[in-house]
Design an enzyme around this catalytic site. Structure first.
Site, PDB file in Angstrom:
ATOM      1  N   ALA A  10       4.226   1.018  -3.472  1.00  0.00           N
ATOM      2  CA  ALA A  10       3.585   1.389  -2.209  1.00  0.00           C
ATOM      3  C   ALA A  10       4.038   2.795  -1.833  1.00  0.00           C
ATOM      4  O   ALA A  10       5.106   3.256  -2.266  1.00  0.00           O
ATOM      5  CB  ALA A  10       3.989   0.395  -1.128  1.00  0.00           C
ATOM      6  N   GLY A  60       5.254  -2.218  -5.659  1.00  0.00           N
ATOM      7  CA  GLY A  60       3.871  -2.658  -5.525  1.00  0.00           C
ATOM      8  C   GLY A  60       3.050  -2.436  -6.794  1.00  0.00           C
ATOM      9  O   GLY A  60       2.057  -3.122  -7.021  1.00  0.00           O
ATOM     10  N   GLU A 118       3.781  -5.418  -8.786  1.00  0.00           N
ATOM     11  CA  GLU A 118       3.135  -6.556  -8.103  1.00  0.00           C
ATOM     12  C   GLU A 118       1.624  -6.540  -8.316  1.00  0.00           C
ATOM     13  O   GLU A 118       1.001  -7.584  -8.528  1.00  0.00           O
ATOM     14  CB  GLU A 118       3.478  -6.522  -6.608  1.00  0.00           C
ATOM     15  N   GLU A 152      12.634  -2.343  -4.635  1.00  0.00           N
ATOM     16  CA  GLU A 152      12.596  -2.305  -3.165  1.00  0.00           C
ATOM     17  C   GLU A 152      13.984  -2.413  -2.544  1.00  0.00           C
ATOM     18  O   GLU A 152      14.250  -1.867  -1.474  1.00  0.00           O
ATOM     19  CB  GLU A 152      11.707  -3.447  -2.622  1.00  0.00           C
TER      20      GLU A 152
END
Ligand SMILES: CC(C)(O)CC(=O)SCCNC(=O)CCNC(=O)[C@H](O)C(C)(C)COP(=O)(O)OP(=O)(O)OC[C@H]1O[C@@H](n2cnc3c(N)ncnc32)[C@H](O)[C@@H]1OP(=O)(O)O
Length: 259
Positions: free
Chosen positions: A66, A110, A113, A133
């Site tokens: 992200a 992300g 993911e 993260e």
């Protein structure tokens, strides 16, 4: 074909190809990119000329997670009440056609993911997967804690999530996160070839096979087998089941009409 700013979209035969294209930020998944990705995936899902989809990035990065700069100043109420990450990130889970992630370079946070939300992952030899993260004072927020453990088991999921370290392509293949590792130069070709095989079959059967396999994430074995049986029976209502089995009996190639 729609024009986008942060992704490229094209077709190769019956395969829809989406390329994340934000090189200056290693394809960091900002709001605009995720909006465009969702639109492109839905567009291919609705396009009768497309039978399968490949999602890829650059040689350096599938996606580095992200967009940290975009989210760093957001408050708890902002992320909570806007359901940050939320549905927008999960569009890929709503796609009925197969989606293959072709991953070269970094697939972090992300990015990892997003790849795990696809139906399968093919990796280039330089791929690096991770959930870093923890180094940012957060935890994975797009399903990483749940999907990684299902792919690689508890010890390795804990190892990756709690240390934030990266796993190379060879380790990812040993851990069953990826189905195949190929030279980076042939990654896209291999992914498109595999997607082309899927796209050559009857779409209803491909979509139901995908749905049945994914249902195993959510159901008990007994429920899953019942679900599979219902889908299996329903395919006998399609013309393509008659065509596929007649073609076998008549020793010819089937002509599937997706009907
Ligand atoms: C979805 C959730 C909820 O799970 C949350 C997340 O995904 S949080 C994000 C998780 N990802 C990361 O923590 C990875 C961050 N990036 C890195 O650690 C490094 O960039 C690297 C190891 C991937 C690559 O390092 P290097 O080759 O040295 O390149 P850089 O100079 O660091 O990066 C180039 C350029 O890209 C920008 N960048 C990289 N990643 C991100 C990101 N996730 N968000 C925003 N921007 C990112 C980086 O800042 C550089 O840009 P400039 O600063 O030079 O303009």
């Amino acid at each position: 074909m729609a024009e986008y700013g942060m992704i490229k979209v094209e077709t190769r035969g019956k395969v829809g190809l989406v390329t994340l294209d934000r090189p200056a930020a290693l394809n960091a998944l900002c709001d605009q990119l995720m909006t465009e990705l969702g639109q492109a995936l839905k567009g291919f899902d609705a396009d009768p000329a497309v039978g399968a989809i490949v999602l890829t990035g650059s040689e350096k990065a599938f996606a580095a997670g992200a967009d940290i700069k975009e989210m760093k100043d957001r408050s708890f109420p902002a992320v909570h009440f806007e359901d940050f990450i939320g549905n927008k990130w999960e569009t890929v889970l709503t796609i009925k056609k197969p989606v293959i992630a072709a991953v070269a370079g970094f697939a972090l946070g992300g990015g990892c993911e997003l790849a795990m939300m696809c139906d399968l992952i093919i990796a280039g030899e330089n791929a690096k997967f991770g959930q870093p993260e923890i180094k940012l004072g957060i935890i994975p927020g797009a399903g990483g804690t749940q999907r990684l453990i299902r792919a690689v088991g508890k010890s390795k999921a804990m190892d990756l999530i709690l240390t934030g370290r990266m796993m190379d392509a060879a380790e990812a293949e040993r851990a069953n996160l990826v189905t195949r590792v190929v030279p980076v130069e042939s990654l896209l070709e291999e992914a498109v070839k595999m997607a082309g095989v899927m796209a050559s079959y009857s779409l209803p059967s491909v979509a139901m096979a995908k749905e049945a396999v994914n249902a195993a994430y959510e159901m008990t074995l007994r429920e899953g087998v019942r679900f599979e049986r219902r889908l299996f029976h329903s395919l006998f209502a399609t013309e393509d089941q008659k065509e596929g089995m007649s073609a076998f009996a008549e020793k010819r190639k089937p002509d599937f009409r997706n009907a």
